[in-house]
Design an enzyme around this catalytic site. Structure first.
Site, short mmCIF file in Angstrom:
data_model
loop_
_atom_site.label_atom_id
_atom_site.label_comp_id
_atom_site.label_asym_id
_atom_site.label_seq_id
_atom_site.Cartn_x
_atom_site.Cartn_y
_atom_site.Cartn_z
N GLU B 135 -57.97 -7.03 -84.83
CA GLU B 135 -56.76 -6.22 -84.64
C GLU B 135 -55.54 -7.07 -84.26
O GLU B 135 -54.43 -6.84 -84.73
CB GLU B 135 -57.02 -5.17 -83.53
CG GLU B 135 -55.85 -4.26 -83.23
CD GLU B 135 -55.49 -3.34 -84.39
OE1 GLU B 135 -56.28 -2.45 -84.69
OE2 GLU B 135 -54.43 -3.55 -85.00
N GLY B 193 -37.66 -18.80 -75.96
CA GLY B 193 -39.10 -18.92 -76.20
C GLY B 193 -39.61 -18.02 -77.30
O GLY B 193 -40.81 -17.82 -77.45
N LYS B 211 -49.83 -12.36 -92.77
CA LYS B 211 -50.20 -11.03 -92.27
C LYS B 211 -50.36 -10.04 -93.41
O LYS B 211 -51.25 -9.19 -93.38
CB LYS B 211 -49.15 -10.55 -91.26
CG LYS B 211 -49.22 -11.37 -89.96
CD LYS B 211 -48.03 -11.13 -89.07
CE LYS B 211 -48.15 -11.95 -87.78
NZ LYS B 211 -46.88 -12.01 -87.05
#
Ligand SMILES: NC(=O)c1ccc[n+]([C@@H]2O[C@H](COP(=O)([O-])OP(=O)(O)OC[C@H]3O[C@@H](n4cnc5c(N)ncnc54)[C@H](OP(=O)(O)O)[C@@H]3O)[C@@H](O)[C@H]2O)c1
Lengths: 162, 328
Positions: B135, B193, B211
């Site tokens: 997941e 960041g 993805k």
């Protein structure tokens, strides 16, 4: 449908009134920068949708308003997509890029906004393509993609056609 | 339920903290980072490991290798959260195969092995009667895989559209809202960041493409590789382009698109109306799934972060426990 007329002062307003009176929907008003036209008399195209069977009435009303309609195009350029191009657009002959769409005969570039950048930096432009149906739009965009690929132009397509 | 944790970075520590502070019924019997490992079949001291990692940079003993932990510890589930390598899938692929061969379930956030070898790994898992879950590989905290496999079961997906990379979305949001150049927005993302020192994977659209491959192969039953994705990044976008889009009440976002019927996988910057549900701010992710029965469904949430990614991993772990692991 497309109406072409001379854009002398007051004509545009005079033309728009009867269109809305007859329940028409104006999609775009395009000023042609035609080389042959003089400063105060530009060609103007009105792209509009009109309910079936009202065209004759519209032309009568336009005539009564003194609007000089040069040409009526029956094609229905109802499909529209705006795309953004980034790259060395001028160096790679932007008008040729646009021409390749216009030459197809089934789609045309009806609007363009170009932002000139600093020297040597890539420029950005938004172009609007219209076509009669979705299939033609897809073909037009495929052509543009191929041209962009050749000329090393980044093209940003819309997520959905509008 | 006993787990071992491979990788003790942002995600690994997020998982360890959640297990340490919440009463989830999970025991960690081993963990490893790149240079050390620790194994204790009775359960390691999670607080001490976190502190040790903080102070020394090692989570355990330098004589214990990651593979020692996978191959020798007593556990039910391997949690593989080492860095993604999209060319080889290693070292994660070897860790996962070893665990599966030992009859252990696997949960991973690592995109490499899932993008490269999903079919093989899933087949091996089935042969060994264990479960492989992933997941966290797509969209961090958003339970997208679960929603597509369970919640939307029986639907035919006609199209999937997604904002799958938070770094790109942050950069584009800032370019659009503040008129920043790409370079300025990237610099800002780095300072906060949100972008790596080498942002190539993100800004060239490769991370989003990976993805898409994962979604295509795991929930849409296609058979795709990274080379099948038509990929365009955001690094050439100009502030002018965003302004031109803005003039039409639109903006530009990096969108991943799958059209299963045509087999099309595409990542590219797209012009999108500002009111579209996929136009989310900052580092958020969003995915719209178009289906035949459920219609259009959009998921929005945090696509990265230590705790957020841990959320997805823990959800996989608890679902494995409920289905497979008895009496623990
Ligand atoms: N961060 C997120 O928000 C996020 C979201 C979704 C998915 N992911 C995926 O989750 C995974 C972990 O991400 P992260 O952000 O936690 O990365 P990270 O902070 O760089 O941590 C990676 C960890 O793996 C360890 N490691 C490196 N090589 C190893 C090896 N050969 N064997 C064992 N351990 C090794 C590192 O050890 P050292 O501590 O010794 O360097 C470190 O502890 C990646 O695959 C990433 O793509 C991350």
């Amino acid at each position: 449908m497309k109406l072409e007329m001379r854009d002398t002062p007051g004509q545009l307003v005079a033309a728009l009134k009867p269109i809305s009176a007859l329940g028409g929907n104006i999609i775009a008003v395009i000023h042609q920068r035609d080389a042959s036209s003089t400063a105060e008399s530009l060609d103007v195209q009105i792209v509009l949708e009109l309910p079936e069977g009202r065209l004759d009435r519209l032309l009568e009303m336009l005539k009564a308003e003194g609007v000089n309609v040069v040409r009526i195009g029956e094609e229905r350029l109802l499909h529209m997509s705006s795309l953004i191009l980034i790259g060395h657009l001028m160096h790679t002959d932007l008008s040729d890029t646009v021409d390749r769409i216009d030459r197809t005969g089934f789609a045309e570039v009806t609007e363009m906004s170009l932002v000139m950048p600093a020297i040597n930096a890539p420029s950005s432009a938004r172009i609007t393509i219209r076509s009669v149906n979705a299939e033609d739009m897809r073909k037009a965009i495929d052509i543009l993609r191929a041209v962009a690929d050749q000329k090393d132009i980044l093209i940003i397509e819309p997520l959905e056609e509008m | 339920m006993r787990i071992v944790l491979l990788g003790f970075g942002s995600v690994g520590q997020g998982i360890a903290r959640a297990i340490h502070t919440k009463d989830l019924g999970i025991t960690i019997t081993g963990c490893a980072d790149s240079r050390s490992g620790v194994v204790d079949d009775a359960g390691i001291d999670i607080g001490a490991a976190l502190e040790r990692k903080q102070k020394t940079g090692y989570c355990g003993d330098t004589r214990i290798t990651p593979m020692d932990v996978v191959a020798t510890a007593e556990y039910d589930v391997l949690v593989e959260v080492t860095p993604t390598n999209v060319t080889t899938g290693e070292p994660a692929s070897s860790h996962i195969r070893t665990a599966i061969e030992r009859g252990k379930h696997v949960v991973t956030s690592n995109k490499g092995p899932i993008a490269l070898a999903y079919r093989d790994l899933q087949a091996a898992a089935r042969r060994n009667g264990v479960c492989l879950k992933y997941e966290a590989t797509v969209c961090g905290a958003i339970p997208l895989i679960n929603a597509m496999q369970e919640g939307l079961a029986g639907n035919t997906v006609t199209r999937l559209l997604g904002v799958l990379n938070g770094t790109c979305n942050y950069i584009l949001t800032r370019m659009s809202e503040e008129g920043l150049t790409y370079e300025q927005a990237l610099m800002e993302a780095r300072e906060l960041g949100y972008a790596e020192a080498d942002p190539t994977y993100d800004v060239k659209g490769i991370d989003a493409a990976i993805k898409l491959v994962i979604l295509a192969n795991t929930v849409l039953h296609l058979d795709k590789t990274l080379d099948d994705v038509e990929t365009t990044g955001i690094d050439l976008l100009t502030p002018d382009a965003l302004r031109l889009a803005d003039e039409q009440d639109c903006t530009i976002r990096l969108i991943g698109e799958i059209v299963p019927g045509d087999g099309v996988l595409r990542v590219s910057p797209r012009i999108i109306p500002k009111t579209h549900p996929l136009v989310v701010e900052g580092t958020l992710n969003a995915v719209t799934v178009e289906t035949d029965m459920a219609g259009e469904i959009t998921f929005i949430g945090r696509g990265a972060g230590s705790t957020e990614t841990a959320s997805a991993v823990i959800s996989d772990l608890l679902s494995i426990r409920d289905r497979y692991v008895q009496g623990s």
